[in-house]
Design a protein around this motif. Sequence first.
Motif, PDB file in Angstrom:
ATOM      1  N   GLY A 102      94.996  64.269   5.596  1.00  0.00           N
ATOM      2  CA  GLY A 102      94.638  64.910   6.855  1.00  0.00           C
ATOM      3  C   GLY A 102      94.788  66.410   6.738  1.00  0.00           C
ATOM      4  N   ARG A 103      93.958  67.122   7.456  1.00  0.00           N
ATOM      5  CA  ARG A 103      94.033  68.587   7.509  1.00  0.00           C
ATOM      6  C   ARG A 103      94.423  68.974   8.927  1.00  0.00           C
ATOM      7  NH1 ARG A 103      88.315  70.203   5.975  1.00  0.00           N
ATOM      8  NH2 ARG A 103      89.087  72.276   6.474  1.00  0.00           N
ATOM      9  N   TYR A 104      95.439  69.821   9.032  1.00  0.00           N
ATOM     10  CA  TYR A 104      96.009  70.149  10.331  1.00  0.00           C
ATOM     11  C   TYR A 104      96.142  71.658  10.517  1.00  0.00           C
ATOM     12  CZ  TYR A 104      97.514  65.280  10.024  1.00  0.00           C
ATOM     13  OH  TYR A 104      97.545  63.918   9.880  1.00  0.00           O
ATOM     14  N   ASN A 105      96.042  72.083  11.771  1.00  0.00           N
ATOM     15  CA  ASN A 105      96.434  73.440  12.134  1.00  0.00           C
ATOM     16  C   ASN A 105      97.954  73.447  12.241  1.00  0.00           C
ATOM     17  OD1 ASN A 105      93.809  74.574  12.399  1.00  0.00           O
ATOM     18  ND2 ASN A 105      93.594  73.548  14.360  1.00  0.00           N
ATOM     19  N   LEU A 106      98.540  74.633  12.226  1.00  0.00           N
ATOM     20  CA  LEU A 106      99.997  74.741  12.278  1.00  0.00           C
ATOM     21  C   LEU A 106     100.430  75.553  13.485  1.00  0.00           C
ATOM     22  CD1 LEU A 106     102.566  73.990  10.686  1.00  0.00           C
ATOM     23  CD2 LEU A 106     102.368  76.195   9.535  1.00  0.00           C
ATOM     24  N   HIS A 107     101.473  75.090  14.148  1.00  0.00           N
ATOM     25  CA  HIS A 107     102.046  75.739  15.328  1.00  0.00           C
ATOM     26  C   HIS A 107     103.569  75.647  15.199  1.00  0.00           C
ATOM     27  CE1 HIS A 107     102.578  76.815  19.552  1.00  0.00           C
ATOM     28  NE2 HIS A 107     103.328  75.749  19.702  1.00  0.00           N
ATOM     29  N   PHE A 108     104.293  76.515  15.866  1.00  0.00           N
ATOM     30  CA  PHE A 108     105.758  76.429  15.893  1.00  0.00           C
ATOM     31  C   PHE A 108     106.185  76.266  17.336  1.00  0.00           C
ATOM     32  CE2 PHE A 108     110.090  78.308  15.752  1.00  0.00           C
ATOM     33  CZ  PHE A 108     110.635  77.441  14.821  1.00  0.00           C
ATOM     34  N   ASN A 109     107.005  75.251  17.618  1.00  0.00           N
ATOM     35  CA  ASN A 109     107.420  74.966  18.993  1.00  0.00           C
ATOM     36  C   ASN A 109     108.806  75.521  19.329  1.00  0.00           C
ATOM     37  OD1 ASN A 109     109.257  73.195  17.829  1.00  0.00           O
ATOM     38  ND2 ASN A 109     108.288  71.339  18.602  1.00  0.00           N
ATOM     39  N   GLY A 110     109.326  76.397  18.476  1.00  0.00           N
ATOM     40  CA  GLY A 110     110.654  76.950  18.689  1.00  0.00           C
ATOM     41  C   GLY A 110     111.724  76.226  17.901  1.00  0.00           C
ATOM     42  N   GLU A 111     111.382  75.043  17.413  1.00  0.00           N
ATOM     43  CA  GLU A 111     112.324  74.237  16.643  1.00  0.00           C
ATOM     44  C   GLU A 111     111.705  73.704  15.356  1.00  0.00           C
ATOM     45  OE1 GLU A 111     115.105  70.255  17.309  1.00  0.00           O
ATOM     46  OE2 GLU A 111     114.011  71.104  18.992  1.00  0.00           O
ATOM     47  N   HIS A 112     110.486  73.160  15.479  1.00  0.00           N
ATOM     48  CA  HIS A 112     109.780  72.554  14.343  1.00  0.00           C
ATOM     49  C   HIS A 112     108.419  73.212  14.156  1.00  0.00           C
ATOM     50  CE1 HIS A 112     111.934  68.702  15.826  1.00  0.00           C
ATOM     51  NE2 HIS A 112     112.681  69.289  14.910  1.00  0.00           N
ATOM     52  N   PHE A 113     107.911  73.104  12.941  1.00  0.00           N
ATOM     53  CA  PHE A 113     106.516  73.427  12.698  1.00  0.00           C
ATOM     54  C   PHE A 113     105.732  72.178  13.063  1.00  0.00           C
ATOM     55  CE2 PHE A 113     108.729  76.324   9.815  1.00  0.00           C
ATOM     56  CZ  PHE A 113     108.172  77.523  10.233  1.00  0.00           C
ATOM     57  N   VAL A 114     104.733  72.331  13.901  1.00  0.00           N
ATOM     58  CA  VAL A 114     103.990  71.193  14.424  1.00  0.00           C
ATOM     59  C   VAL A 114     102.597  71.165  13.801  1.00  0.00           C
ATOM     60  CG1 VAL A 114     103.098  70.090  16.511  1.00  0.00           C
ATOM     61  CG2 VAL A 114     105.263  71.351  16.595  1.00  0.00           C
ATOM     62  N   LEU A 115     102.251  70.020  13.213  1.00  0.00           N
ATOM     63  CA  LEU A 115     100.911  69.824  12.674  1.00  0.00           C
ATOM     64  C   LEU A 115     100.017  69.387  13.825  1.00  0.00           C
ATOM     65  CD1 LEU A 115     101.708  67.910   9.354  1.00  0.00           C
ATOM     66  CD2 LEU A 115     101.667  70.364   9.795  1.00  0.00           C
ATOM     67  N   GLN A 116      98.955  70.140  14.046  1.00  0.00           N
ATOM     68  CA  GLN A 116      98.037  69.851  15.146  1.00  0.00           C
ATOM     69  C   GLN A 116      96.717  69.332  14.580  1.00  0.00           C
ATOM     70  OE1 GLN A 116      98.055  73.807  16.879  1.00  0.00           O
ATOM     71  NE2 GLN A 116      99.343  73.072  18.541  1.00  0.00           N
ATOM     72  N   ASN A 117      96.224  68.256  15.168  1.00  0.00           N
ATOM     73  CA  ASN A 117      94.960  67.681  14.719  1.00  0.00           C
ATOM     74  C   ASN A 117      93.848  68.715  14.779  1.00  0.00           C
ATOM     75  OD1 ASN A 117      95.862  65.031  14.209  1.00  0.00           O
ATOM     76  ND2 ASN A 117      95.741  64.543  16.388  1.00  0.00           N
ATOM     77  N   LYS A 118      93.000  68.687  13.769  1.00  0.00           N
ATOM     78  CA  LYS A 118      91.798  69.503  13.757  1.00  0.00           C
ATOM     79  C   LYS A 118      90.646  68.626  14.225  1.00  0.00           C
ATOM     80  CE  LYS A 118      91.352  72.723  10.696  1.00  0.00           C
ATOM     81  NZ  LYS A 118      91.358  73.680   9.606  1.00  0.00           N
ATOM     82  N   THR A 119      89.634  69.239  14.781  1.00  0.00           N
ATOM     83  CA  THR A 119      88.463  68.484  15.218  1.00  0.00           C
ATOM     84  C   THR A 119      87.206  69.123  14.629  1.00  0.00           C
ATOM     85  OG1 THR A 119      88.295  69.831  17.224  1.00  0.00           O
ATOM     86  CG2 THR A 119      89.531  67.768  17.389  1.00  0.00           C
ATOM     87  N   THR A 120      86.153  68.352  14.604  1.00  0.00           N
ATOM     88  CA  THR A 120      84.873  68.882  14.164  1.00  0.00           C
ATOM     89  C   THR A 120      84.055  69.275  15.386  1.00  0.00           C
ATOM     90  OG1 THR A 120      83.864  66.693  14.164  1.00  0.00           O
ATOM     91  CG2 THR A 120      84.833  67.452  12.091  1.00  0.00           C
ATOM     92  N   ALA A 121      83.061  70.094  15.173  1.00  0.00           N
ATOM     93  CA  ALA A 121      82.163  70.507  16.251  1.00  0.00           C
ATOM     94  C   ALA A 121      80.856  70.969  15.635  1.00  0.00           C
ATOM     95  CB  ALA A 121      82.786  71.643  17.057  1.00  0.00           C
ATOM     96  N   CYS A 122      79.811  70.866  16.390  1.00  0.00           N
ATOM     97  CA  CYS A 122      78.530  71.404  15.959  1.00  0.00           C
ATOM     98  C   CYS A 122      78.563  72.903  16.198  1.00  0.00           C
ATOM     99  CB  CYS A 122      77.388  70.761  16.742  1.00  0.00           C
ATOM    100  SG  CYS A 122      75.783  71.432  16.285  1.00  0.00           S
ATOM    101  N   LEU A 123      78.313  73.673  15.168  1.00  0.00           N
ATOM    102  CA  LEU A 123      78.348  75.130  15.281  1.00  0.00           C
ATOM    103  C   LEU A 123      77.019  75.721  15.723  1.00  0.00           C
ATOM    104  CD1 LEU A 123      80.417  75.885  12.063  1.00  0.00           C
ATOM    105  CD2 LEU A 123      81.239  75.712  14.420  1.00  0.00           C
ATOM    106  N   ALA A 124      75.992  74.896  15.783  1.00  0.00           N
ATOM    107  CA  ALA A 124      74.657  75.393  16.146  1.00  0.00           C
ATOM    108  C   ALA A 124      74.016  74.476  17.189  1.00  0.00           C
ATOM    109  CB  ALA A 124      73.795  75.471  14.893  1.00  0.00           C
TER     110      ALA A 124
END
Length: 152
Positions: A102-124
């Motif tokens: 899986g490929r995830y975005n990264l966020h920090f919640n003040g305690e843990h690094f949180v892996l956030q789901n990525k989504t696809t989208a039509c760019l055009a």
Amino acid sequence: MILSQLKAILPSLNNVVFELPDNSLVPEHFHVTEVGLVNRDFIDCGGTIRQEQVVNFQLWNADNHEHRLKPQKLLNIIRLSETKLGIPDLEIEVEYQSNTIGRYNLHFNGEHFVLQNKTTACLAQDACGIPAKPKTSLTDLKTTSCCGNGTC
């Protein structure tokens, strides 16, 4: 999260902890097996050539259950990667294997690094005929009671 943000957070931590989108934690004996610079050149369905560049971290669980990656060690790995690979201050993408990689975005919640789901989208969307979703205001929605007679 961009690389400089991660590097600024690490010195304040006692442990590096990654949380998955389902709120479970990556096992504490994980390894960061790769830090890399990923360049992606592609063409969208509308014919526009696009480029994407991210810093990639790959997390892996080994059989060494005693392994613990400390914040300073991760910071050293990042700095070495910046020096040897010329990695700029870019968005971080994390790879982690569950059923598949899986490929995830990264966020920090003040305690843990949180892996956030990525989504696809039509760019055009305008070029390939996908109609835009109409925007609806909450005031435009009709309200009805749950019972139909307004007595609930």
